[in-house]
Design a protein around this motif. Structure first.
Motif, mmCIF file in Angstrom:
data_model
loop_
_atom_site.group_PDB
_atom_site.id
_atom_site.type_symbol
_atom_site.label_atom_id
_atom_site.label_comp_id
_atom_site.label_asym_id
_atom_site.label_seq_id
_atom_site.Cartn_x
_atom_site.Cartn_y
_atom_site.Cartn_z
ATOM 1 N N LYS A 198 0.844 -1.201 0.000
ATOM 2 C CA LYS A 198 0.000 0.000 0.000
ATOM 3 C C LYS A 198 0.876 1.246 0.000
ATOM 4 N N PHE A 199 1.844 1.295 0.916
ATOM 5 C CA PHE A 199 2.728 2.446 1.020
ATOM 6 C C PHE A 199 3.491 2.672 -0.287
ATOM 7 N N TYR A 200 4.038 1.607 -0.840
ATOM 8 C CA TYR A 200 4.813 1.718 -2.070
ATOM 9 C C TYR A 200 3.962 2.203 -3.238
ATOM 10 N N ILE A 201 2.819 1.561 -3.433
ATOM 11 C CA ILE A 201 1.969 1.891 -4.580
ATOM 12 C C ILE A 201 1.443 3.314 -4.495
ATOM 13 N N VAL A 202 0.957 3.708 -3.342
ATOM 14 C CA VAL A 202 0.411 5.052 -3.176
ATOM 15 C C VAL A 202 1.473 6.106 -3.448
ATOM 16 N N ASN A 203 2.694 5.829 -3.054
ATOM 17 C CA ASN A 203 3.762 6.801 -3.240
ATOM 18 C C ASN A 203 4.401 6.758 -4.624
ATOM 19 N N GLN A 204 4.099 5.736 -5.405
ATOM 20 C CA GLN A 204 4.662 5.618 -6.753
ATOM 21 C C GLN A 204 3.716 6.090 -7.841
ATOM 22 N N MET A 205 2.431 6.122 -7.557
ATOM 23 C CA MET A 205 1.450 6.488 -8.582
ATOM 24 C C MET A 205 1.217 7.993 -8.608
ATOM 25 N N THR A 206 0.999 8.503 -9.805
ATOM 26 C CA THR A 206 0.623 9.904 -9.935
ATOM 27 C C THR A 206 -0.878 10.028 -9.669
ATOM 28 N N SER A 207 -1.341 11.234 -9.453
ATOM 29 C CA SER A 207 -2.772 11.431 -9.221
ATOM 30 C C SER A 207 -3.587 10.990 -10.436
ATOM 31 N N VAL B 249 -16.808 -1.669 -8.738
ATOM 32 C CA VAL B 249 -17.289 -0.888 -7.593
ATOM 33 C C VAL B 249 -16.562 -1.265 -6.302
ATOM 34 N N GLU B 250 -16.425 -2.562 -6.022
ATOM 35 C CA GLU B 250 -15.767 -2.997 -4.791
ATOM 36 C C GLU B 250 -14.304 -2.591 -4.766
ATOM 37 N N THR B 251 -13.605 -2.779 -5.887
ATOM 38 C CA THR B 251 -12.201 -2.400 -5.964
ATOM 39 C C THR B 251 -12.060 -0.887 -5.816
ATOM 40 N N SER B 252 -12.954 -0.130 -6.439
ATOM 41 C CA SER B 252 -12.911 1.326 -6.348
ATOM 42 C C SER B 252 -13.050 1.787 -4.903
ATOM 43 N N LYS B 253 -13.974 1.172 -4.176
ATOM 44 C CA LYS B 253 -14.157 1.536 -2.768
ATOM 45 C C LYS B 253 -12.890 1.247 -1.974
ATOM 46 N N TYR B 254 -12.287 0.082 -2.235
ATOM 47 C CA TYR B 254 -11.077 -0.322 -1.526
ATOM 48 C C TYR B 254 -9.922 0.621 -1.848
ATOM 49 N N ILE B 255 -9.713 0.910 -3.137
ATOM 50 C CA ILE B 255 -8.621 1.794 -3.541
ATOM 51 C C ILE B 255 -8.843 3.190 -2.991
ATOM 52 N N ASP B 256 -10.079 3.682 -3.064
ATOM 53 C CA ASP B 256 -10.389 4.996 -2.540
ATOM 54 C C ASP B 256 -10.080 5.064 -1.051
ATOM 55 N N HIS B 257 -10.445 4.032 -0.318
ATOM 56 C CA HIS B 257 -10.171 3.981 1.124
ATOM 57 C C HIS B 257 -8.665 3.997 1.396
ATOM 58 N N ILE B 258 -7.902 3.252 0.619
ATOM 59 C CA ILE B 258 -6.450 3.206 0.792
ATOM 60 C C ILE B 258 -5.841 4.587 0.604
ATOM 61 N N PHE B 259 -6.238 5.279 -0.462
ATOM 62 C CA PHE B 259 -5.645 6.584 -0.731
ATOM 63 C C PHE B 259 -6.056 7.613 0.315
ATOM 64 N N LYS B 260 -7.305 7.591 0.733
ATOM 65 C CA LYS B 260 -7.739 8.518 1.785
ATOM 66 C C LYS B 260 -7.010 8.235 3.083
ATOM 67 N N ASP B 261 -6.870 6.948 3.416
ATOM 68 C CA ASP B 261 -6.172 6.545 4.628
ATOM 69 C C ASP B 261 -4.714 6.960 4.557
ATOM 70 N N ASN B 262 -4.094 6.814 3.398
ATOM 71 C CA ASN B 262 -2.693 7.177 3.237
ATOM 72 C C ASN B 262 -2.502 8.681 3.386
ATOM 73 N N ILE B 263 -3.430 9.457 2.862
ATOM 74 C CA ILE B 263 -3.344 10.909 3.010
ATOM 75 C C ILE B 263 -3.404 11.281 4.487
ATOM 76 N N ASN B 264 -4.320 10.663 5.225
ATOM 77 C CA ASN B 264 -4.407 10.924 6.653
ATOM 78 C C ASN B 264 -3.149 10.502 7.384
ATOM 79 N N ASN B 265 -2.594 9.355 7.042
ATOM 80 C CA ASN B 265 -1.379 8.890 7.687
ATOM 81 C C ASN B 265 -0.195 9.796 7.373
ATOM 82 N N ASP B 266 -0.081 10.239 6.128
ATOM 83 C CA ASP B 266 0.999 11.147 5.755
ATOM 84 C C ASP B 266 0.899 12.448 6.528
ATOM 85 N N ALA B 267 -0.304 12.929 6.728
ATOM 86 C CA ALA B 267 -0.496 14.191 7.434
ATOM 87 C C ALA B 267 -0.027 14.104 8.878
#
Length: 79
Positions: free
Chosen positions: A36-45, A57-75
């Motif tokens: 998760k950490f690697y992919i989020v930090n390697q992909m462009t917006s 739909v299910e994958t989109s929800k999961y990916i969206d959650h990962i990116f939102k969670d990563n933004i919160n963790n980075d902050a």
């Protein structure tokens, strides 16, 4: 989600074993968090948007959650 087989090289395996001993985490937790950490930090917006548009739909929800969670963790400096 489908199970995946991974093979660790000797150096990574030693580091992972030490980390799991120190943190009481299992290999699945370590691998999922690391990927998760690697992919989020390697992909462009744009790549993130593209992945979300092409995913079901299910994958989109999961990916969206990962990116939102990563933004919160980075902050807050949590990884």
């Amino acid at each position: 989600m489908a199970k995946k087989k991974i093979e660790l090289n000797d150096e990574v395996e030693k580091l992972v074993e030490k980390y799991m001993t120190l943190t009481n985490k299992d290999l699945n937790e370590v691998v999922n968090k690391a990927l998760k950490f690697y992919i989020v930090n390697q992909m462009t917006s744009n790549e993130v948007k593209d992945a979300l548009q092409k995913a079901d739909v299910e994958t989109s929800k999961y990916i969206d959650h990962i990116f939102k969670d990563n933004i919160n963790n980075d902050a807050y400096g949590n990884f």
